[in-house]
Write an enzyme that holds these catalytic residues in place. Sequence first.
Site, mmCIF file in Angstrom:
data_model
loop_
_atom_site.group_PDB
_atom_site.id
_atom_site.type_symbol
_atom_site.label_atom_id
_atom_site.label_comp_id
_atom_site.label_asym_id
_atom_site.label_seq_id
_atom_site.Cartn_x
_atom_site.Cartn_y
_atom_site.Cartn_z
ATOM 1 N N GLU A 1 8.016 -9.068 16.558
ATOM 2 C CA GLU A 1 8.118 -7.665 16.968
ATOM 3 C C GLU A 1 9.080 -6.891 16.069
ATOM 4 O O GLU A 1 9.781 -7.470 15.233
ATOM 5 C CB GLU A 1 8.525 -7.603 18.445
ATOM 6 C CG GLU A 1 7.465 -8.243 19.318
ATOM 7 C CD GLU A 1 7.729 -8.110 20.812
ATOM 8 O OE1 GLU A 1 8.830 -7.691 21.221
ATOM 9 O OE2 GLU A 1 6.791 -8.447 21.582
ATOM 10 N N ASN A 2 9.051 -5.572 16.251
ATOM 11 C CA ASN A 2 9.869 -4.686 15.423
ATOM 12 C C ASN A 2 10.268 -3.481 16.259
ATOM 13 O O ASN A 2 9.487 -3.045 17.120
ATOM 14 C CB ASN A 2 9.035 -4.240 14.204
ATOM 15 C CG ASN A 2 9.881 -3.566 13.150
ATOM 16 O OD1 ASN A 2 10.303 -2.432 13.299
ATOM 17 N ND2 ASN A 2 10.136 -4.291 12.081
ATOM 18 N N ALA A 3 11.454 -2.926 15.987
ATOM 19 C CA ALA A 3 11.925 -1.742 16.721
ATOM 20 C C ALA A 3 10.919 -0.598 16.584
ATOM 21 O O ALA A 3 10.761 0.210 17.507
ATOM 22 C CB ALA A 3 13.293 -1.325 16.214
ATOM 23 N N TYR B 1 7.585 -0.283 16.994
ATOM 24 C CA TYR B 1 6.649 -1.214 17.645
ATOM 25 C C TYR B 1 5.383 -1.564 16.846
ATOM 26 O O TYR B 1 5.032 -2.742 16.743
ATOM 27 C CB TYR B 1 6.243 -0.682 19.029
ATOM 28 C CG TYR B 1 7.341 -0.718 20.072
ATOM 29 C CD1 TYR B 1 8.643 -1.142 19.760
ATOM 30 C CD2 TYR B 1 7.095 -0.312 21.377
ATOM 31 C CE1 TYR B 1 9.649 -1.154 20.712
ATOM 32 C CE2 TYR B 1 8.103 -0.327 22.341
ATOM 33 C CZ TYR B 1 9.375 -0.754 21.999
ATOM 34 O OH TYR B 1 10.362 -0.770 22.934
ATOM 35 N N GLU C 1 -1.508 -14.573 16.574
ATOM 36 C CA GLU C 1 -2.774 -15.030 15.981
ATOM 37 C C GLU C 1 -2.876 -14.594 14.523
ATOM 38 O O GLU C 1 -3.255 -15.368 13.642
ATOM 39 C CB GLU C 1 -3.974 -14.458 16.755
ATOM 40 C CG GLU C 1 -4.093 -14.943 18.187
ATOM 41 C CD GLU C 1 -3.316 -14.109 19.194
ATOM 42 O OE1 GLU C 1 -2.266 -13.540 18.831
ATOM 43 O OE2 GLU C 1 -3.754 -14.036 20.351
ATOM 44 N N CYS D 1 -6.689 -8.804 16.550
ATOM 45 C CA CYS D 1 -6.708 -10.235 16.213
ATOM 46 C C CYS D 1 -8.140 -10.758 16.202
ATOM 47 O O CYS D 1 -8.508 -11.566 15.347
ATOM 48 C CB CYS D 1 -5.851 -11.022 17.196
ATOM 49 S SG CYS D 1 -4.086 -10.722 16.957
HETATM 50 N N1 THU Z 1 0.631 -10.526 21.520
HETATM 51 C C1 THU Z 1 0.230 -11.569 20.747
HETATM 52 O O1 THU Z 1 1.009 -12.116 19.959
HETATM 53 N N2 THU Z 1 -1.056 -11.986 20.874
HETATM 54 C C2 THU Z 1 -1.969 -11.463 21.738
HETATM 55 O O2 THU Z 1 -3.109 -11.899 21.755
HETATM 56 C C3 THU Z 1 -1.579 -10.374 22.630
HETATM 57 C C4 THU Z 1 -0.216 -9.824 22.439
HETATM 58 C C5 THU Z 1 2.032 -10.081 21.394
HETATM 59 C C6 THU Z 1 2.226 -8.752 20.743
HETATM 60 C C7 THU Z 1 3.556 -8.338 21.309
HETATM 61 O O3 THU Z 1 4.583 -8.914 20.516
HETATM 62 C C8 THU Z 1 3.580 -8.964 22.679
HETATM 63 O O4 THU Z 1 2.605 -9.974 22.679
HETATM 64 C C9 THU Z 1 3.302 -7.996 23.816
HETATM 65 O O5 THU Z 1 2.124 -7.308 23.599
#
Ligand code: THU
Length: 159
Positions: free
Chosen positions: A63-65, A67, A74, A114
């Site tokens: 993640e990043n500030a 967003y 994936e 993804c």
């Molecule tokens: N996220 C994933 O890594 N894979 C998914 O299939 C759905 C969501 C992550 C993105 C974000 O860092 C966090 O889950 C909340 O959405």
Amino acid sequence: MKELTITAVLKVYQYDELSEIDHALICAAMDATSRSYAPYSHFRVGAAARLANGVMITGTNQENAAYPSGLCAERTTLFYANSQYPDQAVTTLAIAARTETDFIPSPIPPCGSCRQVILETENRFKQPIRILLYGREAIYEVKSIKDLLPLSFDGSEME
Ligand code: THU
């Protein structure tokens, strides 16, 4: 008017019903969640890809500030796999996720972006990617992303 029906096949397994090879991949995805960087959502996602040469690659959500600059587990995993082993097909992809308390009971299906990247990876290597979605209560299996992304855009229309 014509109506088209699109069907998708999804199998639901209990953990014990899967092979040891699948257990290893799922465990790698679960283990990877501990390396997730998710200070904003606190939702830790791990993915593990098995390649045609038997190598296993893992990745996590980052993640990043700002967003939208973050990336799902994936895509992190597939881009890493393809960066390290550009000539190796991805055969199976396992995904696991947990909140601050525990792994989620029902599997999370991959987000739309993804799915699109998984589709491109299938097409690139001309072979389907089997996907295992881990949940504490059930594990979903699809034989190809085409079951999760019907009516997809793969660029063939541009040719
Ligand atoms: N996220 C994933 O890594 N894979 C998914 O299939 C759905 C969501 C992550 C993105 C974000 O860092 C966090 O889950 C909340 O959405």
